[in-house]
Design a protein around this motif. Structure first.
Motif, PDB file in Angstrom:
ATOM      1  N   GLU A 237       0.817  -1.205   0.000  1.00 36.47           N
ATOM      2  CA  GLU A 237       0.000   0.000   0.000  1.00 36.47           C
ATOM      3  C   GLU A 237       0.856   1.263   0.000  1.00 36.47           C
ATOM      4  OE1 GLU A 237      -3.978   0.741   2.281  1.00 36.47           O
ATOM      5  OE2 GLU A 237      -2.310   1.346   3.585  1.00 36.47           O
ATOM      6  N   ASN A 238       1.920   1.266   0.749  1.00 37.67           N
ATOM      7  CA  ASN A 238       2.850   2.394   0.779  1.00 37.67           C
ATOM      8  C   ASN A 238       4.228   1.863   1.112  1.00 37.67           C
ATOM      9  OD1 ASN A 238       3.129   2.517   3.817  1.00 37.67           O
ATOM     10  ND2 ASN A 238       0.908   2.885   3.599  1.00 37.67           N
ATOM     11  N   PRO A 239       5.289   2.602   0.831  1.00 40.00           N
ATOM     12  CA  PRO A 239       6.654   2.088   1.082  1.00 40.00           C
ATOM     13  C   PRO A 239       6.921   1.768   2.526  1.00 40.00           C
ATOM     14  CG  PRO A 239       6.708   4.032  -0.334  1.00 40.00           C
ATOM     15  CD  PRO A 239       5.305   3.924   0.184  1.00 40.00           C
ATOM     16  N   PHE A 240       6.212   2.409   3.429  1.00 46.81           N
ATOM     17  CA  PHE A 240       6.474   2.258   4.857  1.00 46.81           C
ATOM     18  C   PHE A 240       5.911   0.926   5.359  1.00 46.81           C
ATOM     19  CE2 PHE A 240       5.040   6.550   3.587  1.00 46.81           C
ATOM     20  CZ  PHE A 240       6.294   7.049   3.275  1.00 46.81           C
ATOM     21  N   LEU A 241       4.728   0.607   4.911  1.00 52.19           N
ATOM     22  CA  LEU A 241       4.164  -0.704   5.223  1.00 52.19           C
ATOM     23  C   LEU A 241       4.926  -1.792   4.461  1.00 52.19           C
ATOM     24  CD1 LEU A 241       1.936  -2.350   6.616  1.00 52.19           C
ATOM     25  CD2 LEU A 241       0.462  -1.910   4.649  1.00 52.19           C
ATOM     26  N   GLN A 242       5.323  -1.465   3.245  1.00 51.92           N
ATOM     27  CA  GLN A 242       6.105  -2.408   2.439  1.00 51.92           C
ATOM     28  C   GLN A 242       7.419  -2.762   3.152  1.00 51.92           C
ATOM     29  OE1 GLN A 242       7.743  -1.023  -1.426  1.00 51.92           O
ATOM     30  NE2 GLN A 242       6.243  -2.422  -2.364  1.00 51.92           N
ATOM     31  N   ALA A 243       8.036  -1.741   3.775  1.00 49.98           N
ATOM     32  CA  ALA A 243       9.301  -1.976   4.494  1.00 49.98           C
ATOM     33  C   ALA A 243       9.096  -2.924   5.667  1.00 49.98           C
ATOM     34  CB  ALA A 243       9.871  -0.647   4.973  1.00 49.98           C
ATOM     35  N   GLU A 244       7.963  -2.784   6.372  1.00 47.89           N
ATOM     36  CA  GLU A 244       7.678  -3.683   7.506  1.00 47.89           C
ATOM     37  C   GLU A 244       7.563  -5.118   7.010  1.00 47.89           C
ATOM     38  OE1 GLU A 244       7.504  -2.862  10.627  1.00 47.89           O
ATOM     39  OE2 GLU A 244       7.178  -0.705  10.726  1.00 47.89           O
ATOM     40  N   ASN A 245       6.923  -5.316   5.859  1.00 52.12           N
ATOM     41  CA  ASN A 245       6.781  -6.675   5.319  1.00 52.12           C
ATOM     42  C   ASN A 245       8.120  -7.241   4.880  1.00 52.12           C
ATOM     43  OD1 ASN A 245       3.741  -7.591   4.852  1.00 52.12           O
ATOM     44  ND2 ASN A 245       3.809  -5.375   4.575  1.00 52.12           N
ATOM     45  N   ILE A 246       8.960  -6.379   4.297  1.00 56.08           N
ATOM     46  CA  ILE A 246      10.266  -6.846   3.831  1.00 56.08           C
ATOM     47  C   ILE A 246      11.141  -7.259   5.017  1.00 56.08           C
ATOM     48  CG2 ILE A 246      12.389  -6.092   2.690  1.00 56.08           C
ATOM     49  CD1 ILE A 246      10.651  -4.482   0.767  1.00 56.08           C
ATOM     50  N   VAL A 247      10.960  -6.588   6.155  1.00 57.54           N
ATOM     51  CA  VAL A 247      11.705  -6.975   7.356  1.00 57.54           C
ATOM     52  C   VAL A 247      11.448  -8.433   7.688  1.00 57.54           C
ATOM     53  CG1 VAL A 247      11.801  -6.658   9.857  1.00 57.54           C
ATOM     54  CG2 VAL A 247      11.899  -4.674   8.346  1.00 57.54           C
ATOM     55  N   MET A 371      15.864   0.949   1.663  1.00 60.75           N
ATOM     56  CA  MET A 371      14.829   0.419   2.547  1.00 60.75           C
ATOM     57  C   MET A 371      15.316   0.420   3.991  1.00 60.75           C
ATOM     58  SD  MET A 371      11.704  -0.533   2.170  1.00 60.75           S
ATOM     59  CE  MET A 371      11.591  -0.961   0.442  1.00 60.75           C
ATOM     60  N   ASP A 372      16.585   0.126   4.193  1.00 66.88           N
ATOM     61  CA  ASP A 372      17.145   0.159   5.558  1.00 66.88           C
ATOM     62  C   ASP A 372      17.093   1.575   6.113  1.00 66.88           C
ATOM     63  OD1 ASP A 372      17.598  -2.477   5.150  1.00 66.88           O
ATOM     64  OD2 ASP A 372      19.777  -2.317   4.949  1.00 66.88           O
ATOM     65  N   ASP A 373      17.436   2.556   5.286  1.00 62.77           N
ATOM     66  CA  ASP A 373      17.399   3.955   5.726  1.00 62.77           C
ATOM     67  C   ASP A 373      15.985   4.357   6.123  1.00 62.77           C
ATOM     68  OD1 ASP A 373      20.068   4.066   5.226  1.00 62.77           O
ATOM     69  OD2 ASP A 373      19.899   5.231   3.365  1.00 62.77           O
ATOM     70  N   LEU A 374      15.016   3.861   5.381  1.00 63.04           N
ATOM     71  CA  LEU A 374      13.619   4.185   5.701  1.00 63.04           C
ATOM     72  C   LEU A 374      13.245   3.600   7.059  1.00 63.04           C
ATOM     73  CD1 LEU A 374      10.991   5.490   4.698  1.00 63.04           C
ATOM     74  CD2 LEU A 374      10.420   3.311   3.607  1.00 63.04           C
TER      75      LEU A 374
END
Length: 1526
Positions: A237-247, A371-374
């Motif tokens: 949905e957004n890069p921020f939620l995407q980053a949580e999933n990638i974690v 993504m890490d920086d985010l």
């Protein structure tokens, strides 16, 4: 058996588990977590209501205005405010988006429901964001979410929404909510999840996983680019939620790698399941014991073990409360930093949230380090305050639904709360043990009065009406939302059998459990990012003073890029032209087919003409003189034509066409000088040859040399003929203007005849036309005009070289100049129009007194008689003509004389003064306005009752009206027909039995209607019944899809289109199925002999076939029109609606973009087959029209056999089940079986070759074929067969009526050559062809088939009317009748009247032979034959009058017709059916019904039908008409 089931279940559950997997592997879909309630927490389970549903009707209808405030107004009042206020709890943005990730783990209820229902949000006028132009018509679409279909039917079970993922904290956001989803995410190598080119990123989606792919609202882009395959469909949905999933993606692979190193012998499945188990447990621990306390600042109750009876299902209250609670903490932008605390600013200090939704091409997040920086930036950034304010990125610029790119997040959730039936604020507080709200100030004492006043006004100052969500947002401490969220997570933990702390599930040892409890999200981030432990604070969800890398400042919107404004998508943009072109093309299909058919017709006509030329080669004239070739110019608007100019020795110029046929002869005998005008333009092409008293000849030559050559030849020719040539020159334009064209000559002749008849008949000048109205030049031309012999013959409708024309022309041309002047024509016309019988006989005498000696010799009398007979195609031989001459001389007492004086000639005509008084010349040029002044009667020839001789009766010349004339004719016919009728009277006739003819028009109409009903009652019943069934099918389907169809929502989407298309589809299925029964000829032939024939009009099967076909065509057009409407609507509605309508075709992936119109037409099976069906229907219907069927029967035959492909395509068309399950077979199976059996019966007969016994070529192009009668071939007179002749190179079958009688040993057909097939058949059986072949070609026979004519014997009195080749069925009937009567067979039929209508009796001399046989065998006077020769159109034309006199004398002498040689009565002109039928009513008063059977041209059968209808108006004998056209 039970143990085997358990083993299979365990094996299936483990999904290929290895020996190292010693625990029960948790299912991906959440089933069987609770062994008592298997579906608790599973995918698709209903949400658990903590309070009764708050619906308007208590069942499913959501509360709407005015019962609740407008959602947008409420959003503005509650949530609008400044951004930049930090969280009271110092909650980090990482904790906020972790919360959204947790929600995606346990909740997915935003997918639109089916059928599509909308609770649209009306935007107040002048809204600065959504309606800046103050239009007042902006409506944000809002679609209701999925619900359990078994709910929402009654107040006892109101609507319950469903959760599309598991409710458990089981890693479904990491591994997916199903086994197949998980398999699609796996790499099946080393126990890892599949990654893309960069091993630290998941694989980009390729359609294997149903990821949500909404459009990027800031750029409008969509598609799979930038969308990763994740466990949660909404994870991108957004890069921020995407980053949580990638974690968590990285964390799983981290553990898989570690396990693989520790256990190198483990399989992929071992590694994957061990890593999955550990990751899920870690996730559970972090959510409950790290994130939740940090978010709520409430301690989570201690775990006391698994509680099986606790329902852990998510509640609607939690879904809405958690979403809005987290939304209030979302900042407008997100920082990014590296491990060294450098915050990135390129060019803005943070990523703007509103421009990051569903981003496809984020250039700032292309690498793992980005993504890490985010993630590091989110861990350092403090979230927005936990209050009622929501940033504009959510409130005004949340990604929009459907065609709107933006919407209001808060308003949407307020509307969602109404959609799911949330309780009021006070009801929720009471449920959770909180004190209900009493006053508005108690709600939010920390807020300003303005906010509370606006909210209170929206709820009419009634705190009891305050809804849960706005109340929870306005609370000072968020106590209600906190307690709802805590309650949900505690139930999820305690009701989860696979919870990591549950020691009874055997998942972990105590040591492993402690290790998991001690693992924090900090540890996870350190493990999967490039930051070390010191570069990230220990409690990543909360910021504490002294933690590394504090944020530069609390973000506000002023620091960030502007949000992209809302746009409205037009799904049909750019499609209008293409869609219109397709509609035009579909509409033009019949026109294209017509054009193709026209081309076929042209070629068929050309081939037919070639065939005719081959059959009847015209003998070319010997061209003795030299010939010049040129183009003849006919006029300014008429195409020129190629001609040949032939110079004849007798001072005649002949104009020939390309076939050497004479077009015109120009006589130069009366001219002393020939005028020629040449064009002097460049090229010198034109030549004008003046022709006095006729129209001019204008020739155009291709070259000047050709013209000069012709002039030289003409000059030499004229010199030899002693004629002068005068040549002048002028411009070609002037030359053409001066030329008198044929069209101009016609206009001059029209004026000539108009004024000629005006003077003769004393016509009013206004009718004739004033000469003053015309130019003096035209008047002079008209009155000084003289007629040539050709023009005179044309005015009489005769050939220029006929004896009658020669005689009349010579008599009229008093000055002998070869032309008839106005005065000369007037003198002759006055005699025939106003002269006495003596004057007319004197004119005829002078016409044929060739030697002008005052006597008429027998040879001259014979010449006169033969000139009259010429017009009937010389139907009499010279011997017959001499016989008539001798009989007429003898009847007048002149048998001893060789020549007659005029007095003798007039005495010979003494009995015919009345005919001579009414005799005139039949002039073609007479204007219609004068025809009312010319007496035009038709006489009857009748037998005189007292003496048995032939006498004549004419009406008085004073008869004025047609009605009087018809009445007199009817009386005369009744006398003639009534002589022998009494012997057949079966009932006593009394006057009381008959009702008088009603004069009142209304009563006449009623009587006519009654007769019509009586005559067509079977037809009406069948048509009404069939129409009622069709209408019933239409109404049933239309009603079903409009009001009673399954809940797909298609009726709400395209109401008109669906009811038209589905209703017409049912009608088409029914009609195209049962139309087959009308072509079951064998079945119809059998059934017509049963009692069913009294109820079903089997004779009208072909007409019924056409009627059904036309009705089916109309419904096909309706069906197409309905689908055109549907395609347009389907092309403009979003994918979320389409996925409801066509769940088997479309899957809602959030993109909302529907398929284009051309996809529906050309990329779907129904679309492609539908277009092909339209093409086939256009071809079949156009070639089945009457015109093209006559021009090219082969084209009709071939195209109509496309019905096989038609039915195949119809079956395929419906089998796709796009809207409904296939239903065509319901209608089709029974008719198809019957038709198939009928066809097999015909095919079994067609395989048998029939030997032809005799072939005879008769006059008028009739071929007589006599062939063997197959064994067991039983038929009735009047029936027909179909034959094919393989020797012609085609297998097409053609229908013909049998002319043989049932008692005969052979079958016979009389086939007239009128088309290509019949012409070729005649040529095949010609003596020349047979001499080459050596034997008679065989035929294939199919039949017999029944028709209405075979019912002639079911009436006491029958009238047979045959025209042209349509007499064939009556030949069989007449022979059959006489045969049966000769054996004293019991026949219901007591009398038959046969009316033979023919242009000339020579056309069908074979029928005359049959009638002659009938007359000889008819000893009981059963048959009365009347022959009408229509070639002699007007009774009182001079020629017809004389023929009539000759016919009378011939019949008096030999008791047979002069023309036919039969005893039958011969009439001239067309039969007067009305008086004829009227007389039959009087002659046969005891007969209730008279059968009328006609066969012939449509014009004749229509005349018979009209006559029957007119006579049936009388309440007397009723006429039942059966007819066939050819």
């Amino acid at each position: 058996m039970l143990s085997l089931s358990l083993v299979l279940l365990v094996m299936w559950t483990l999904g290929g588990a290895q020996e190292n997997i010693f625990w029960e592997v948790q299912r991906y879909d959440g089933w069987y977590n609770n062994l008592l309630h298997h579906s608790h927490g599973s995918v698709g389970a209903s949400l658990l209501r903590l309070l009764p549903a708050n619906y308007a009707d208590g069942v499913y209808q959501a509360l709407q205005e005015p019962r609740v405030p407008n959602a947008r107004q409420l959003s503005v009042a509650v949530a609008q405010g400044p951004s930049g206020l930090p969280s009271h709890r110092n909650t980090t943005v990482l904790g906020v988006f972790f919360g959204f990730h947790v929600l995606s783990e346990i909740l997915e209820a935003e997918k639109p429901g089916c059928p599509a229902e909308f609770l649209n949000i009306h935007i107040p006028t002048g809204d600065p964001v959504f309606d800046p132009e103050s239009t007042g018509d902006v409506i944000l679409p809002f679609q209701r979410i999925q619900w359990a279909l078994e709910t929402g039917q009654s107040p006892n079970k109101p609507r319950e929404q469903t959760n599309e993922v598991t409710s458990w904290l089981d890693g479904s956001s990491i591994y997916g909510p199903s086994h197949s989803w998980s398999d699609a995410l796996r790499s099946f190598s080393g126990g890892k999840l599949a990654s893309g080119p960069d091993k630290r990123f998941p694989r980009e989606t390729n359609g294997r996983v149903p990821m949500w792919k909404a459009l990027d609202p800031s750029t409008g882009k969509g598609g799979p680019q930038g969308i990763y395959d994740l466990g949660s469909a909404w994870g991108n949905e957004n890069p921020f939620l995407q980053a949580e999933n990638i974690v968590w993606f990285r964390y799983h692979n981290h553990w898989a790698t570690a396990l693989a190193q520790a256990h190198p012998t483990w399989t992929d499945e071992d590694l994957f399941q061990h890593a999955r188990k550990r990751v899920i447990a870690t996730f559970q621990s972090i959510v409950l014991y790290e994130w939740l306390p940090a978010l709520l600042e409430i301690a989570v109750p201690e775990y006391k073990g698994y509680q099986q009876h606790l329902d852990p299902s998510l509640s609607p209250e939690f879904m809405a409360a958690a979403s809005l609670f987290l939304a209030t903490m979302v900042p407008p932008g997100i920082y990014r930093r590296n491990p060294t605390c450098q915050f990135r600013a390129d060019p803005y200090p943070a990523l703007r949230l509103c421009n990051s939704y569903w981003s496809r091409e984020s250039t700032r997040l292309q690498h793992a380090e980005d993504m890490d920086d985010l993630l590091l930036g989110m861990s350092s950034q403090i979230a927005e305050r936990e209050d009622n304010i929501v940033v504009e990125d959510l409130q005004d610029y949340w990604y929009g639904p459907l065609k709107y790119t933006r919407t209001d997040y808060v308003a949407s959730w307020l509307q969602r709360g109404r959609d799911i039936g949330l309780p009021t604020y006070n009801q929720a507080r009471e449920q959770f043990g909180l004190k209900p709200l009493q006053t508005w100030t108690d709600l939010a004492p920390h807020l300003g009065e303005q906010v509370l006043e606006r909210v209170a006004a929206l709820y009419a100052n009634n705190t009891a009406r305050l809804e849960l969500l706005p109340g929870g947002m306005l609370e000072a401490n968020g106590s209600l939302f906190s307690v709802i969220i805590l309650d949900q997570f505690v139930r999820l933990r305690d009701g989860d059998r696979f919870w990591f702390e549950n020691t009874k599930n055997g998942l972990f040892t105590e040591g492993e459990t402690r290790e998991i409890r001690n693992t924090t999200f900090h540890d996870v981030l350190v493990a999967v990012t490039y930051a070390n432990s010191a570069e990230i604070q220990r409690e990543v969800f909360v910021w504490h003073e002294g933690d590394p890398c504090p944020q530069p400042q609390q973000l506000t919107t002023q620091h960030l890029a502007n949000c992209t404004p809302m746009t409205v998508l037009d799904y049909f943009e750019g499609s209008g032209a293409g869609f219109g072109i397709i509609i035009v093309v579909l509409c033009c299909l019949p026109l294209v087919t017509l054009f193709v058919a026209w081309i076929v017709a042209v070629f068929r006509k050309r081939d037919f003409k070639k065939l005719q030329k081959k059959r009847d080669p015209s003998v070319r004239r010997e061209v003795t003189s030299e010939v010049a070739h040129a183009m003849e110019w006919h006029g300014p608007k008429i195409d020129s034509s190629p001609v040949c100019i032939q110079l004849q020795p007798d001072k005649v110029l002949k104009v020939l066409d390309s076939r050497w046929s004479v077009l015109r002869s120009i006589s130069l005998k009366t001219q002393q000088r020939v005028e020629m005008i040449l064009s002097n333009n460049k090229g010198n092409r034109a030549l004008l040859l003046k022709s006095p008293k006729e129209y001019d000849l204008v020739l155009l030559f291709s070259e000047e040399a050709e013209r000069s050559n012709f002039i030289g030849k003409l000059r030499d020719y004229l010199k030899k003929s002693c004629l002068d040539l005068h040549v002048s020159e002028m411009k070609e334009q002037s030359l053409l203007k001066q030329a008198v064209t044929q069209e101009q000559r016609k206009k001059i002749l029209e004026t000539f005849f108009r004024h000629l008849f005006a003077q003769v008949l004393d016509i009013d000048r206004s009718d004739a036309g004033e000469l003053s109205f015309e130019s003096s030049q035209k008047a002079k031309e008209s009155l000084t005009c003289e007629l040539s012999r050709a023009e005179f013959a044309e005015s009489l409708g005769l050939k220029a070289h006929s004896m009658f024309v020669e005689s009349m022309f010579s008599l009229a041309d008093k000055d002998g100049n070869g032309y008839i002047s106005f005065r000369e024509f007037l003198d002759i016309l006055v005699i025939f129009m106003k002269g006495s019988p003596e004057e007319k006989s004197k004119v005829m005498f002078r016409m044929y007194d060739i030697d002008e000696n005052g006597f008429l010799s027998k040879e001259e009398f014979l010449r006169m008689l033969r000139s009259f007979i010429e017009i009937s195609n010389n139907c009499l031989s010279r011997d017959q003509a001499e016989q008539v001459t001798e009989s007429m001389f003898q009847a007048s007492g002149f048998q001893d004389r060789d020549e007659l004086t005029w007095e003798d000639f007039h005495y010979m005509l003494r009995d015919h003064d009345s005919e001579l008084r009414l005799t005139h010349l039949c002039i073609k040029g007479v204007p219609d306005v004068f025809k009312k002044n010319i007496q035009n009667r038709v006489s009857f020839i009748k037998k005189d009752e007292p003496k048995g001789t032939i006498s004549d009766r004419e009406e008085s010349p004073n008869v004025e009206t047609v009605a009087q004339y018809m009445e007199q004719e009817g009386q005369e016919l009744r006398k003639r027909l009534g002589r022998k009728v009494n012997r057949y009277q079966l009932h006593v006739y009394t006057e009381a039995r008959r009702k008088k003819y009603q004069k009142n028009k209304v009563q006449q109409k009623i009587q006519e209607f009654k007769r019509f009903i009586e005559n067509y009652r079977r037809h009406i019943v069948c048509v009404v019944l069939f129409s009622a069934i069709t209408a019933g099918l239409f109404v049933e389907r239309a009603y079903y899809y409009a009001f009673a169809s399954p809940l797909t929502g298609i009726a709400q989407t395209t109401f008109v289109g669906i009811i038209i298309s589905r209703g017409s589809a049912a009608c088409i299925s029914f009609m195209y199925s049962y139309i087959l029964l009308t072509m079951c000829r064998n079945l119809i032939t059998i059934l017509r002999e049963t009692f069913l024939n009294r109820y079903i009009p089997f004779d009208a099967a072909v007409d019924f076939h056409r009627w059904i076909a036309m009705a089916a065509l109309i419904f096909s057009v309706l069906h197409t029109a309905g689908h055109v409407v549907n395609v347009y609507i389907f092309s403009v509605i979003p994918l979320s609606v389409l996925s409801c309508l066509f769940s088997s075709v479309f899957m809602d992936d959030g993109s909302q973009l529907p398929q284009k119109y051309y996809w529906w037409f050309f990329q779907t099976i129904p679309g492609m087959t539908g277009v092909l069906l339209l093409v086939i229907l256009a071809v079949m219907y156009v070639f089945a029209t009457h015109h093209f069927r006559r021009v090219s029967f082969q084209g009709f035959w071939i195209t109509h056999h496309l019905y096989v492909l038609l039915y195949v395509l119809i079956i395929i068309h419906g089998s796709y089940a796009l809207i409904q399950q296939p239903r065509f077979h319901i209608y089709f199976i029974i008719p198809a079986l019957i038709y198939g059996a009928d066809k097999l019966l015909s095919l079994s007969r067609k395989k048998v070759e029939i030997g032809v016994v005799k072939a005879e070529l008769l006059p008028s192009g009739v071929t007589h074929l006599q062939f063997q009668r197959p064994q067991d071939f039983d038929y009735k007179s009047g029936q027909w067969v179909r034959i094919a002749c393989v020797a012609l190179g085609t297998t097409e079958y053609h229908p013909f009526t049998l002319t043989s009688a049932p008692h005969e040993d052979t079958l016979s057909l009389h086939i007239r050559a009128v088309g290509p097939w019949t012409t070729r058949l005649r040529e095949l059986y010609s003596p020349e062809s047979l001499a080459v072949i050596g034997k008679l070609p065989k035929l294939y026979l199919d039949g017999p088939f029944g028709e209405g004519h075979q019912e002639w014997n079911k009436f006491e009195v029958s009238v047979l009317v045959g025209g042209g080749i349509g007499v064939t069925p009556f030949a069989s009937i007449l022979k059959d009748l006489v045969f049966k009567s000769s054996f004293s067979s019991k026949l219901l039929c007591k009398k038959i009247y046969f009316i033979w209508v023919t242009r000339t009796q020579r056309q069908f001399e074979w029928l005359a032979d049959i009638i002659r046989e009938v007359e000889e065998a008819d000893r009981n006077d059963l048959v009365s034959v009347h022959i009408y020769v229509t070639q002699l159109a007007e009774k009182f034309d001079l020629r017809t009058t004389m023929l009539y006199i000759c016919e009378r004398h011939f019949q008096k002498v030999l008791n047979r017709s002069l023309f036919t040689g039969l005893r039958s009565i011969t009439h001239f002109g067309r039969p007067p059916f009305v008086p004829f039928f009227t007389s039959l009513q009087e002659v046969h008063p005891e007969v209730q019904k008279i059968g009328v059977f006609s066969c012939g041209p449509p014009g004749m059968t229509k005349s018979v039908e009209k006559a029957c209808q007119q006579v049936n108006k009388k309440d007397q004998t009723y006429f039942v008409h059966h007819y066939e056209n050819f």
